[in-house]
Design a protein around this motif. Structure first.
Motif, PDB file in Angstrom:
ATOM      1  N   VAL A   4      15.686 -13.724  -7.879  1.00  0.00           N
ATOM      2  CA  VAL A   4      15.584 -15.168  -8.093  1.00  0.00           C
ATOM      3  C   VAL A   4      16.946 -15.788  -7.821  1.00  0.00           C
ATOM      4  CG1 VAL A   4      13.726 -14.968  -9.787  1.00  0.00           C
ATOM      5  CG2 VAL A   4      16.080 -14.966 -10.567  1.00  0.00           C
ATOM      6  N   THR A   5      16.956 -17.107  -7.654  1.00  0.00           N
ATOM      7  CA  THR A   5      18.191 -17.837  -7.371  1.00  0.00           C
ATOM      8  C   THR A   5      18.498 -18.774  -8.530  1.00  0.00           C
ATOM      9  OG1 THR A   5      17.721 -17.751  -5.015  1.00  0.00           O
ATOM     10  CG2 THR A   5      19.333 -19.373  -5.725  1.00  0.00           C
ATOM     11  N   LEU A   6      19.737 -18.812  -8.943  1.00  0.00           N
ATOM     12  CA  LEU A   6      20.186 -19.715  -9.995  1.00  0.00           C
ATOM     13  C   LEU A   6      20.372 -21.100  -9.384  1.00  0.00           C
ATOM     14  CD1 LEU A   6      21.095 -19.732 -12.978  1.00  0.00           C
ATOM     15  CD2 LEU A   6      23.409 -19.311 -12.171  1.00  0.00           C
ATOM     16  N   VAL A  12      16.399 -20.696 -13.598  1.00  0.00           N
ATOM     17  CA  VAL A  12      15.753 -19.705 -12.738  1.00  0.00           C
ATOM     18  C   VAL A  12      14.248 -19.847 -12.904  1.00  0.00           C
ATOM     19  CG1 VAL A  12      17.637 -18.023 -12.799  1.00  0.00           C
ATOM     20  CG2 VAL A  12      15.841 -17.893 -14.501  1.00  0.00           C
TER      21      VAL A  12
END
Length: 72
Positions: A4-6, A12
């Motif tokens: 996942v990407t912050l 998230v």
């Protein structure tokens, strides 16, 4: 393992496969723990919902305890 990407707001998105497997729903509370060099997100469950989660449904837990011979 999912990646996942912050976001810029430090958010998230939990992947759908994990949400389904853990039966997560919007509004569920989570515990966030920093553990070493990682972040753990643990669903917060009520004690009532956790009742019996350690044994299979339809079976009785084995409550017998084997004791050493030198113990009463």
């Amino acid at each position: 393992m999912e990646t996942v990407t912050l976001s810029p707001k430090f958010q998230v998105v939990i992947p759908q496969s994990i949400r389904s497997a853990l039966q997560l729903a919007p509004g569920d509370k989570m515990h966030v723990i920093g553990y070493g060099n990682r972040v753990e997100i643990i669903p917060s469950r009520s004690m009532k919902s956790m009742r019996g989660f350690l044994h299979r449904k339809g079976t009785e837990p084995d409550t017998r305890i084997e004791r050493d011979k030198d113990r009463l």
